[in-house]
Design a protein around this motif. Structure first.
Motif, PDB file in Angstrom:
ATOM      1  N   UNK A 141      66.372  -5.518  52.911  1.00 58.58           N
ATOM      2  CA  UNK A 141      65.775  -6.751  52.691  1.00 58.58           C
ATOM      3  C   UNK A 141      66.738  -8.201  53.798  1.00 58.58           C
ATOM      4  N   UNK A 142      66.623  -8.776  54.970  1.00 55.28           N
ATOM      5  CA  UNK A 142      67.403  -8.919  55.695  1.00 55.28           C
ATOM      6  C   UNK A 142      66.441 -10.367  56.397  1.00 55.28           C
ATOM      7  N   UNK A 143      66.877 -11.690  56.293  1.00 58.68           N
ATOM      8  CA  UNK A 143      66.055 -12.762  56.644  1.00 58.68           C
ATOM      9  C   UNK A 143      66.539 -12.500  58.278  1.00 58.68           C
ATOM     10  N   UNK A 144      66.086 -13.395  59.051  1.00 59.21           N
ATOM     11  CA  UNK A 144      66.508 -14.062  60.611  1.00 59.21           C
ATOM     12  C   UNK A 144      66.221 -15.793  60.602  1.00 59.21           C
ATOM     13  N   UNK A 145      67.082 -16.159  60.024  1.00 51.98           N
ATOM     14  CA  UNK A 145      67.720 -17.364  60.237  1.00 51.98           C
ATOM     15  C   UNK A 145      67.449 -18.190  61.607  1.00 51.98           C
ATOM     16  N   UNK A 146      66.880 -17.392  63.151  1.00 55.05           N
ATOM     17  CA  UNK A 146      66.838 -18.204  64.041  1.00 55.05           C
ATOM     18  C   UNK A 146      65.591 -18.692  63.495  1.00 55.05           C
ATOM     19  N   UNK A 147      64.575 -18.288  62.269  1.00 55.19           N
ATOM     20  CA  UNK A 147      63.404 -17.740  62.398  1.00 55.19           C
ATOM     21  C   UNK A 147      62.613 -19.322  61.376  1.00 55.19           C
ATOM     22  N   UNK A 174      70.013 -10.349  62.297  1.00 56.64           N
ATOM     23  CA  UNK A 174      69.692  -9.217  61.737  1.00 56.64           C
ATOM     24  C   UNK A 174      68.569  -8.759  61.352  1.00 56.64           C
ATOM     25  N   UNK A 175      67.781  -9.284  60.880  1.00 59.99           N
ATOM     26  CA  UNK A 175      66.578  -8.908  60.406  1.00 59.99           C
ATOM     27  C   UNK A 175      65.417  -8.195  61.624  1.00 59.99           C
ATOM     28  N   UNK A 176      65.563  -9.180  62.769  1.00 64.64           N
ATOM     29  CA  UNK A 176      65.029  -7.771  63.902  1.00 64.64           C
ATOM     30  C   UNK A 176      65.326  -6.838  64.429  1.00 64.64           C
ATOM     31  N   UNK A 244      59.767 -22.134  55.437  1.00 61.82           N
ATOM     32  CA  UNK A 244      60.133 -20.679  54.980  1.00 61.82           C
ATOM     33  C   UNK A 244      60.831 -19.660  55.847  1.00 61.82           C
ATOM     34  N   UNK A 245      61.319 -19.177  54.760  1.00 63.35           N
ATOM     35  CA  UNK A 245      61.962 -18.265  56.204  1.00 63.35           C
ATOM     36  C   UNK A 245      61.298 -16.981  56.598  1.00 63.35           C
ATOM     37  N   UNK A 246      61.737 -16.060  57.520  1.00 63.08           N
ATOM     38  CA  UNK A 246      61.182 -15.494  57.409  1.00 63.08           C
ATOM     39  C   UNK A 246      61.945 -14.046  57.448  1.00 63.08           C
TER      40      UNK A 246
END
Length: 256
Positions: A141-147, A174-176, A244-246
């Motif tokens: 599980x990893x976030x995408x901070x640009x989103x 890294x998420x994407x 909200x984060x992705x």
């Protein structure tokens, strides 16, 4: 402790426990995807103070094995203290780029919000492939901070995200990239899901996304004008707040 811009940083263990407490839905989904059962061995790489080890230990029962690994001695000490009375839980100091385990040691492996911080995500994934048994499952599980979406001034939201991605997080998107990197490491990728927890309480969101401290850092770095940044924070703190984060959830398997 303060960073190079002179802004105090939060206690790492307390921060990770806070995130674990407020991010229950995606964490429960990540646990479900692991498909844990009694007798299985599971590796939690980047376990921090051990916030997620208890749920895994409950799932594998005393007949199984849960091993938490972290590169930070303080995290290992905190997690070891927390689980000193759980015989199936072991916490080890280690680097994900060179795991201290034999090949094919584990039935399951997971990382949660840890791959974003490593020097070489591909090398870490290759190590996870090595220590999993053939057919073993990997869940990340990893976030995408640009989103990161914040209702309010769109341009400041974008400037905040750019600052975090360029300065605060090593692998901020890294998420994407998870599916592509996992395939390159040799995994069979089964699915990629997304989760987007919604926060309506600014104080709670500020603990997780560090809006106040990181906006101040961005101001001191010249990435956001002070008057604009302070107005943005005031609007977030007093208005009808939403953020909200992705988060990307990867399901992959080591080939048989």
């Amino acid at each position: 402790m303060a960073n190079a811009l002179g802004v105090p940083s939060p206690d790492k263990a307390a921060y990770m426990d806070t995130v674990a407490a407020v991010a229950g839905d995606y964490k429960r989904r990540l646990l479900d995807l692991l498909d844990l059962r009694p007798d299985l061995s599971v590796l939690d790489l980047g376990c921090g103070p051990g916030a997620d080890l208890a749920s895994m230990a409950d799932a594998v029962t005393e007949s199984g094995r849960v091993v938490g690994v972290d590169i930070d001695e303080r995290m290992v000490a905190a997690a070891s203290t927390r689980f000193h009375d759980r015989p199936q839980v072991e916490v080890v100091l280690g680097d994900g780029h060179a795991l201290p385990f034999e090949d094919a040691t584990f039935h399951r492996a997971r990382m949660d919000r840890a791959l974003q911080h490593v020097a070489d995500p591909g090398a870490v994934l290759a190590e996870l492939l090595r220590v999993l048994e053939p057919g073993g499952l990997l869940r990340v599980g990893e976030p995408d901070w640009d989103s990161l979406v914040v209702d309010g001034d769109l341009e400041v939201n974008r400037a905040f995200n750019r600052f975090v991605c360029s300065t605060m997080v090593r692998n901020a998107t890294i998420g994407r990239q998870l599916a592509r990197l996992a395939r390159a490491a040799g995994f069979e990728v089964g699915a990629v899901e997304t989760a987007a927890p919604v926060f309506h309480d600014f104080a709670q969101a500020d603990e997780v996304f560090v809006f106040t401290r990181n906006t101040e850092r961005a101001i001191r770095a010249g990435a956001i004008d002070r008057a604009t940044g302070e107005r943005w924070l005031a609007d977030l703190a007093t208005g009808d707040f939403l953020a909200t984060p992705l988060v990307f959830l990867l399901s992959a398997r080591k080939p048989l």
